[in-house]
Design a protein around this motif. Structure first.
Motif, PDB file in Angstrom:
ATOM      1  N   GLU A  39       0.062   3.173 -29.106  1.00 47.88           N
ATOM      2  CA  GLU A  39       0.368   2.197 -28.805  1.00 47.88           C
ATOM      3  C   GLU A  39       1.457   1.987 -28.777  1.00 47.88           C
ATOM      4  OE1 GLU A  39      -1.840  -2.849 -28.658  1.00 47.88           O
ATOM      5  OE2 GLU A  39      -2.016  -1.335 -30.356  1.00 47.88           O
ATOM      6  N   LYS A  40       1.969   1.987 -30.266  1.00 47.36           N
ATOM      7  CA  LYS A  40       3.806   1.901 -30.287  1.00 47.36           C
ATOM      8  C   LYS A  40       4.578   3.060 -29.871  1.00 47.36           C
ATOM      9  CE  LYS A  40       2.893   0.474 -35.591  1.00 47.36           C
ATOM     10  NZ  LYS A  40       2.691   1.509 -37.274  1.00 47.36           N
ATOM     11  N   GLN A  41       3.653   3.669 -29.273  1.00 45.66           N
ATOM     12  CA  GLN A  41       4.806   5.081 -28.986  1.00 45.66           C
ATOM     13  C   GLN A  41       5.210   3.994 -27.369  1.00 45.66           C
ATOM     14  OE1 GLN A  41       2.614   8.482 -28.461  1.00 45.66           O
ATOM     15  NE2 GLN A  41       3.417   9.306 -30.384  1.00 45.66           N
ATOM     16  N   VAL A  42       4.257   3.809 -27.050  1.00 41.16           N
ATOM     17  CA  VAL A  42       4.043   2.673 -25.632  1.00 41.16           C
ATOM     18  C   VAL A  42       4.734   1.350 -25.704  1.00 41.16           C
ATOM     19  CG1 VAL A  42       2.980   1.780 -23.616  1.00 41.16           C
ATOM     20  CG2 VAL A  42       1.816   3.648 -24.404  1.00 41.16           C
ATOM     21  N   ASP A  43       4.820   1.084 -27.075  1.00 43.44           N
ATOM     22  CA  ASP A  43       5.585  -0.407 -27.058  1.00 43.44           C
ATOM     23  C   ASP A  43       7.215   0.289 -27.000  1.00 43.44           C
ATOM     24  OD1 ASP A  43       6.081  -2.920 -27.468  1.00 43.44           O
ATOM     25  OD2 ASP A  43       6.836  -2.620 -29.097  1.00 43.44           O
ATOM     26  N   VAL A  44       7.333   1.198 -27.524  1.00 43.17           N
ATOM     27  CA  VAL A  44       8.594   1.667 -27.878  1.00 43.17           C
ATOM     28  C   VAL A  44       8.968   2.024 -27.023  1.00 43.17           C
ATOM     29  CG1 VAL A  44      10.493   3.786 -28.902  1.00 43.17           C
ATOM     30  CG2 VAL A  44       8.236   2.254 -30.415  1.00 43.17           C
ATOM     31  N   ARG A  45       8.323   2.900 -25.579  1.00 42.36           N
ATOM     32  CA  ARG A  45       9.084   3.256 -24.383  1.00 42.36           C
ATOM     33  C   ARG A  45       9.240   1.907 -23.307  1.00 42.36           C
ATOM     34  NH1 ARG A  45       4.877   7.940 -25.138  1.00 42.36           N
ATOM     35  NH2 ARG A  45       3.657   6.426 -23.781  1.00 42.36           N
ATOM     36  N   LYS A  46       8.519   1.019 -23.723  1.00 41.33           N
ATOM     37  CA  LYS A  46       8.529  -0.543 -22.519  1.00 41.33           C
ATOM     38  C   LYS A  46       9.965  -0.758 -23.284  1.00 41.33           C
ATOM     39  CE  LYS A  46       3.938  -1.153 -22.089  1.00 41.33           C
ATOM     40  NZ  LYS A  46       2.804  -2.747 -21.940  1.00 41.33           N
ATOM     41  N   LYS A  47      10.307  -0.984 -24.768  1.00 42.12           N
ATOM     42  CA  LYS A  47      11.185  -1.348 -25.068  1.00 42.12           C
ATOM     43  C   LYS A  47      12.862  -0.432 -25.021  1.00 42.12           C
ATOM     44  CE  LYS A  47       9.268  -4.024 -29.068  1.00 42.12           C
ATOM     45  NZ  LYS A  47       9.373  -3.465 -31.008  1.00 42.12           N
ATOM     46  N   ILE A  48      13.064   0.196 -25.279  1.00 45.88           N
ATOM     47  CA  ILE A  48      13.868   1.344 -24.495  1.00 45.88           C
ATOM     48  C   ILE A  48      14.060   1.673 -22.902  1.00 45.88           C
ATOM     49  CG2 ILE A  48      14.416   3.978 -23.825  1.00 45.88           C
ATOM     50  CD1 ILE A  48      12.533   4.886 -26.859  1.00 45.88           C
ATOM     51  N   GLU A  49      13.141   1.423 -21.741  1.00 48.94           N
ATOM     52  CA  GLU A  49      13.291   0.977 -21.008  1.00 48.94           C
ATOM     53  C   GLU A  49      14.168  -0.186 -20.264  1.00 48.94           C
ATOM     54  OE1 GLU A  49      12.978   2.032 -16.503  1.00 48.94           O
ATOM     55  OE2 GLU A  49      12.452   3.141 -18.281  1.00 48.94           O
ATOM     56  N   TYR A  50      13.495  -1.034 -21.753  1.00 46.08           N
ATOM     57  CA  TYR A  50      13.700  -2.487 -20.669  1.00 46.08           C
ATOM     58  C   TYR A  50      15.136  -2.784 -21.258  1.00 46.08           C
ATOM     59  CZ  TYR A  50      14.912  -7.434 -21.922  1.00 46.08           C
ATOM     60  OH  TYR A  50      14.872  -8.644 -21.680  1.00 46.08           O
ATOM     61  N   SER A  51      15.693  -2.233 -22.645  1.00 52.13           N
ATOM     62  CA  SER A  51      17.276  -1.769 -22.936  1.00 52.13           C
ATOM     63  C   SER A  51      17.682  -1.455 -22.000  1.00 52.13           C
ATOM     64  CB  SER A  51      16.939  -1.346 -24.292  1.00 52.13           C
ATOM     65  OG  SER A  51      18.364  -0.943 -25.010  1.00 52.13           O
ATOM     66  N   MET A  52      17.107  -0.289 -21.255  1.00 50.43           N
ATOM     67  CA  MET A  52      18.416   0.000 -20.619  1.00 50.43           C
ATOM     68  C   MET A  52      18.503   0.251 -19.502  1.00 50.43           C
ATOM     69  SD  MET A  52      16.076   3.983 -21.580  1.00 50.43           S
ATOM     70  CE  MET A  52      17.837   5.049 -19.468  1.00 50.43           C
ATOM     71  N   GLN A  53      17.369  -0.985 -18.410  1.00 51.77           N
ATOM     72  CA  GLN A  53      17.523  -1.639 -17.418  1.00 51.77           C
ATOM     73  C   GLN A  53      18.685  -2.869 -18.143  1.00 51.77           C
ATOM     74  OE1 GLN A  53      13.903  -3.075 -16.246  1.00 51.77           O
ATOM     75  NE2 GLN A  53      13.015  -0.820 -15.782  1.00 51.77           N
ATOM     76  N   LEU A  54      18.079  -3.194 -18.599  1.00 52.37           N
ATOM     77  CA  LEU A  54      19.024  -4.147 -19.542  1.00 52.37           C
ATOM     78  C   LEU A  54      21.166  -3.949 -19.557  1.00 52.37           C
ATOM     79  CD1 LEU A  54      19.184  -7.924 -19.910  1.00 52.37           C
ATOM     80  CD2 LEU A  54      18.516  -6.137 -22.956  1.00 52.37           C
ATOM     81  N   ASN A  55      21.304  -3.002 -20.186  1.00 49.27           N
ATOM     82  CA  ASN A  55      22.198  -2.482 -20.344  1.00 49.27           C
ATOM     83  C   ASN A  55      22.086  -1.741 -19.367  1.00 49.27           C
ATOM     84  OD1 ASN A  55      22.248  -2.345 -23.093  1.00 49.27           O
ATOM     85  ND2 ASN A  55      21.717  -0.741 -23.301  1.00 49.27           N
ATOM     86  N   ALA A  56      21.715  -1.425 -17.903  1.00 50.50           N
ATOM     87  CA  ALA A  56      22.095  -0.683 -16.741  1.00 50.50           C
ATOM     88  C   ALA A  56      23.316  -2.586 -15.820  1.00 50.50           C
ATOM     89  CB  ALA A  56      21.351  -0.215 -15.906  1.00 50.50           C
ATOM     90  N   SER A  57      22.217  -3.227 -15.965  1.00 48.57           N
ATOM     91  CA  SER A  57      22.019  -4.676 -15.588  1.00 48.57           C
ATOM     92  C   SER A  57      23.857  -5.770 -15.673  1.00 48.57           C
ATOM     93  CB  SER A  57      21.417  -6.158 -15.658  1.00 48.57           C
ATOM     94  OG  SER A  57      20.043  -5.260 -14.696  1.00 48.57           O
ATOM     95  N   ARG A  58      23.776  -5.410 -17.178  1.00 44.82           N
ATOM     96  CA  ARG A  58      25.184  -5.971 -17.682  1.00 44.82           C
ATOM     97  C   ARG A  58      26.133  -5.164 -17.013  1.00 44.82           C
ATOM     98  NH1 ARG A  58      22.917  -5.951 -24.411  1.00 44.82           N
ATOM     99  NH2 ARG A  58      21.906  -8.314 -24.000  1.00 44.82           N
ATOM    100  N   ILE A  59      26.349  -3.413 -17.773  1.00 47.64           N
ATOM    101  CA  ILE A  59      27.131  -2.701 -16.356  1.00 47.64           C
ATOM    102  C   ILE A  59      28.087  -2.810 -15.106  1.00 47.64           C
ATOM    103  CG2 ILE A  59      28.201  -0.592 -16.009  1.00 47.64           C
ATOM    104  CD1 ILE A  59      26.202   0.437 -18.703  1.00 47.64           C
TER     105      ILE A  59
END
Length: 230
Positions: A59-79
């Protein structure tokens, strides 16, 4: 004691021993059953704990992957947003640069501007002799205002009029379709001390760069509002 009595006593002893054995066996069986149940319960709880831990880990691995994916999408949007903002600001800078070309097309207005730029440069340099560089197309206009510019500077600085030497090397010409990627100059002048150690960039392009850098925070605020970093 006859044989019958002896036999009876032996049978009683046998029954007593058998009863004790059965009771002991029953105690051992009950104890073994209890120990088995306790051990089974411990094993079951241990397996449950392992399963829970494994589930929590996944569950933590899934949560970490979700956070990483969200962060990547957020950074891509910011860029993308920042790139779009930069593109808009750069387009404004390019539009302003194109407008500079119109300044030198009105000779009367441009002549007065050249004089003001020369006076301003002289006030910054405060040298008795200076080198002046301009575009070749502006040479006649520059020469026509040199004397009055030197006198105005002398009056403002309370000094003798400086010697102004027009350099034989000219600033690049205005941008054109034939020279779209080469060096260019929209107008103005560049003055330097005789030894070249002090330079005053007063070309229109240099002044636009200074004004644009100075006004950039205000431009961004007017275009995009207050910047909020999430």
């Amino acid at each position: 004691m006859n044989d019958v009595d002896v036999s009876r006593q032996i049978q009683q002893m046998v029954r007593f021993i058998r009863q004790e054995a059965e009771e002991k066996a029953n105690e051992i069986s009950v104890s073994a059953e209890e120990e088995f149940n306790i051990e089974k319960l411990q094993l079951v709880e241990a397996e449950k704990k392992k399963i829970r831990q494994e589930y929590e880990r996944k569950e933590k691995q899934v949560d970490v992957r979700k956070k990483i994916e969200y962060s990547m999408q957020l950074n891509a949007s910011r860029i993308k947003v920042l790139q779009a903002q930069d593109d808009l600001v750069n387009s404004m800078r390019e539009a302003a640069a194109k407008e500079l070309l119109n300044v030198s097309r009105s000779h009367h207005v441009y002549k007065g501007l050249l004089k003001d730029l020369i006076v301003q440069s002289l006030l910054r340099l405060k040298e008795p002799a200076v080198l002046l560089r301009c575009r070749e197309d502006d040479l006649s206009l520059v020469e026509s205002v040199l004397e009055s510019a030197a006198e105005e500077y002398a009056e403002k600085a309370n000094v003798s009029p400086p010697e102004i030497i027009v350099d034989s090397i000219f600033l690049p010409p205005a941008p054109s379709h034939h020279n779209a990627h080469g060096p260019f100059c929209s107008g103005g002048v560049v003055l330097a001390s005789r030894d070249g150690k002090i330079v005053c960039e007063n070309s229109l392009d240099a002044r636009l760069d200074v004004a644009f850098r100075k006004k950039l925070p205000e431009i961004r605020k007017r275009l995009f509002g207050e910047v909020i970093i999430a």
